[in-house]
Design a protein around this motif. Structure first.
Motif, PDB file in Angstrom:
ATOM      1  N   ALA A 127     -55.065  97.537   2.230  1.00  0.00           N
ATOM      2  CA  ALA A 127     -55.342  96.536   1.212  1.00  0.00           C
ATOM      3  C   ALA A 127     -55.273  95.153   1.832  1.00  0.00           C
ATOM      4  N   ALA A 128     -56.286  94.341   1.563  1.00  0.00           N
ATOM      5  CA  ALA A 128     -56.327  92.979   2.086  1.00  0.00           C
ATOM      6  C   ALA A 128     -56.463  92.011   0.915  1.00  0.00           C
ATOM      7  N   SER A 129     -55.682  90.945   0.936  1.00  0.00           N
ATOM      8  CA  SER A 129     -55.710  90.002  -0.177  1.00  0.00           C
ATOM      9  C   SER A 129     -55.290  88.624   0.274  1.00  0.00           C
ATOM     10  N   GLY A 130     -55.659  87.642  -0.502  1.00  0.00           N
ATOM     11  CA  GLY A 130     -55.295  86.269  -0.233  1.00  0.00           C
ATOM     12  C   GLY A 130     -55.801  85.401  -1.362  1.00  0.00           C
ATOM     13  N   ARG A 131     -55.202  84.240  -1.520  1.00  0.00           N
ATOM     14  CA  ARG A 131     -55.522  83.383  -2.673  1.00  0.00           C
ATOM     15  C   ARG A 131     -56.999  83.011  -2.699  1.00  0.00           C
ATOM     16  N   THR A 132     -57.574  82.725  -1.551  1.00  0.00           N
ATOM     17  CA  THR A 132     -58.989  82.341  -1.507  1.00  0.00           C
ATOM     18  C   THR A 132     -59.829  83.360  -0.746  1.00  0.00           C
ATOM     19  N   PHE A 133     -59.297  84.531  -0.577  1.00  0.00           N
ATOM     20  CA  PHE A 133     -59.946  85.561   0.228  1.00  0.00           C
ATOM     21  C   PHE A 133     -60.827  86.443  -0.634  1.00  0.00           C
ATOM     22  N   THR A 134     -62.093  86.606  -0.212  1.00  0.00           N
ATOM     23  CA  THR A 134     -63.024  87.487  -0.914  1.00  0.00           C
ATOM     24  C   THR A 134     -63.276  88.706  -0.039  1.00  0.00           C
ATOM     25  N   PHE A 135     -62.625  89.793  -0.396  1.00  0.00           N
ATOM     26  CA  PHE A 135     -62.661  91.004   0.417  1.00  0.00           C
ATOM     27  C   PHE A 135     -64.083  91.466   0.699  1.00  0.00           C
ATOM     28  N   SER A 136     -64.934  91.401  -0.287  1.00  0.00           N
ATOM     29  CA  SER A 136     -66.286  91.938  -0.165  1.00  0.00           C
ATOM     30  C   SER A 136     -67.175  91.128   0.770  1.00  0.00           C
ATOM     31  N   SER A 137     -66.677  90.013   1.282  1.00  0.00           N
ATOM     32  CA  SER A 137     -67.457  89.170   2.188  1.00  0.00           C
ATOM     33  C   SER A 137     -67.207  89.479   3.658  1.00  0.00           C
ATOM     34  N   TYR A 138     -66.308  90.409   3.934  1.00  0.00           N
ATOM     35  CA  TYR A 138     -65.906  90.636   5.319  1.00  0.00           C
ATOM     36  C   TYR A 138     -66.056  92.090   5.728  1.00  0.00           C
ATOM     37  N   SER A 149     -69.409  97.671   7.337  1.00  0.00           N
ATOM     38  CA  SER A 149     -70.010  96.401   6.954  1.00  0.00           C
ATOM     39  C   SER A 149     -69.553  95.987   5.556  1.00  0.00           C
ATOM     40  N   VAL A 150     -69.955  94.802   5.127  1.00  0.00           N
ATOM     41  CA  VAL A 150     -69.442  94.239   3.879  1.00  0.00           C
ATOM     42  C   VAL A 150     -69.741  95.119   2.669  1.00  0.00           C
ATOM     43  N   SER A 151     -70.919  95.719   2.640  1.00  0.00           N
ATOM     44  CA  SER A 151     -71.292  96.541   1.482  1.00  0.00           C
ATOM     45  C   SER A 151     -70.910  98.006   1.665  1.00  0.00           C
ATOM     46  N   GLY A 152     -70.561  98.358   2.894  1.00  0.00           N
ATOM     47  CA  GLY A 152     -70.294  99.757   3.195  1.00  0.00           C
ATOM     48  C   GLY A 152     -71.529 100.515   3.648  1.00  0.00           C
ATOM     49  N   GLY A 153     -72.658  99.822   3.719  1.00  0.00           N
ATOM     50  CA  GLY A 153     -73.902 100.490   4.079  1.00  0.00           C
ATOM     51  C   GLY A 153     -74.014 100.847   5.545  1.00  0.00           C
ATOM     52  N   ILE A 168     -64.835 106.213   7.570  1.00  0.00           N
ATOM     53  CA  ILE A 168     -64.383 104.936   7.023  1.00  0.00           C
ATOM     54  C   ILE A 168     -65.162 104.649   5.753  1.00  0.00           C
ATOM     55  N   SER A 169     -64.483 104.106   4.761  1.00  0.00           N
ATOM     56  CA  SER A 169     -65.140 103.737   3.508  1.00  0.00           C
ATOM     57  C   SER A 169     -64.397 102.551   2.912  1.00  0.00           C
ATOM     58  N   ARG A 170     -64.981 101.944   1.915  1.00  0.00           N
ATOM     59  CA  ARG A 170     -64.342 100.808   1.273  1.00  0.00           C
ATOM     60  C   ARG A 170     -64.645 100.801  -0.205  1.00  0.00           C
ATOM     61  N   ASP A 171     -63.714 100.200  -0.956  1.00  0.00           N
ATOM     62  CA  ASP A 171     -63.879  99.981  -2.392  1.00  0.00           C
ATOM     63  C   ASP A 171     -63.668  98.495  -2.619  1.00  0.00           C
ATOM     64  N   ASN A 172     -64.745  97.756  -2.745  1.00  0.00           N
ATOM     65  CA  ASN A 172     -64.635  96.300  -2.869  1.00  0.00           C
ATOM     66  C   ASN A 172     -63.965  95.888  -4.181  1.00  0.00           C
ATOM     67  N   ALA A 173     -64.046  96.716  -5.186  1.00  0.00           N
ATOM     68  CA  ALA A 173     -63.389  96.397  -6.449  1.00  0.00           C
ATOM     69  C   ALA A 173     -61.867  96.464  -6.320  1.00  0.00           C
ATOM     70  N   LYS A 174     -61.395  97.253  -5.364  1.00  0.00           N
ATOM     71  CA  LYS A 174     -59.952  97.416  -5.155  1.00  0.00           C
ATOM     72  C   LYS A 174     -59.464  96.689  -3.909  1.00  0.00           C
ATOM     73  N   THR A 207     -68.315  86.322   8.036  1.00  0.00           N
ATOM     74  CA  THR A 207     -68.509  86.546   6.613  1.00  0.00           C
ATOM     75  C   THR A 207     -69.930  87.030   6.339  1.00  0.00           C
ATOM     76  N   ARG A 208     -70.037  87.851   5.314  1.00  0.00           N
ATOM     77  CA  ARG A 208     -71.333  88.335   4.818  1.00  0.00           C
ATOM     78  C   ARG A 208     -72.155  89.022   5.915  1.00  0.00           C
ATOM     79  N   ALA A 209     -71.461  89.680   6.835  1.00  0.00           N
ATOM     80  CA  ALA A 209     -72.163  90.373   7.917  1.00  0.00           C
ATOM     81  C   ALA A 209     -72.619  91.749   7.453  1.00  0.00           C
ATOM     82  N   THR A 210     -73.858  92.066   7.742  1.00  0.00           N
ATOM     83  CA  THR A 210     -74.387  93.373   7.361  1.00  0.00           C
ATOM     84  C   THR A 210     -74.205  94.382   8.479  1.00  0.00           C
ATOM     85  N   THR A 211     -73.553  93.953   9.548  1.00  0.00           N
ATOM     86  CA  THR A 211     -73.349  94.855  10.668  1.00  0.00           C
ATOM     87  C   THR A 211     -71.869  95.182  10.811  1.00  0.00           C
TER      88      THR A 211
END
Length: 129
Positions: free
Chosen positions: A23-34, A54-58, A72-78, A104-108
């Motif tokens: 789990a990654a979190s921070g006051r100004t951190f947007t998990f889905s961007s990384y 990648s950011v979307s999991g694709g 490896i997988s991710r749940d951006n909502a969590k 940020t916002r890397a598709t790779t």
């Protein structure tokens, strides 16, 4: 500041499975961007790449030593990334680290330690023979 925390390590017999969570979190951190990555390290050795997503999991990438066994997988909502480890081998024994990429916002995906900026404290995985 970004906080990264891994869960799920432990002792398992060879051939068994474990699922690590991070789990990654921070006051100004947007998990889905990384993009996110998993690395591992054994005493006296450098930290080595295990998997990245990648950011979307694709897009995902794996080291040759775990390809076909780990997922490896991710749940951006969590704000969580996972590492499902199957068919574990004694040589998988290590401290496993989760990390946030510097891009940020890397598709790779990314393999180098230098491409990551925030790291968890690590979780021990021990596979007995």
């Amino acid at each position: 500041q970004v906080h990264v925390l891994e869960f799920g390590g432990g002792l398992v017999q060879a051939g068994g499975s474990l699922r690590l969570s991070c789990a990654a979190s921070g006051r100004t951190f947007t998990f889905s961007s990384y993009a996110m990555g998993w690395f591992r390290q054994t005493p006296g050795n450098e930290r080595e790449f295990v998997a990245s997503i990648s950011v979307s999991g694709g897009n995902t990438d794996y080291s040759d030593s775990v390809k076909g066994r780990f997922t490896i997988s991710r749940d951006n909502a969590k704000n969580t990334v996972y590492l499902q480890m199957n068919s574990l081998k004694p040589e998988d024994t290590a401290v496993y680290y989760c990390a946030v990429s510097i891009f940020t916002r890397a598709t790779t995906t990314f393999r180098r330690v230098q491409e990551y900026t925030y790291w968890g404290q690590g979780t021990q995985v021990t596979v007995s023979s």
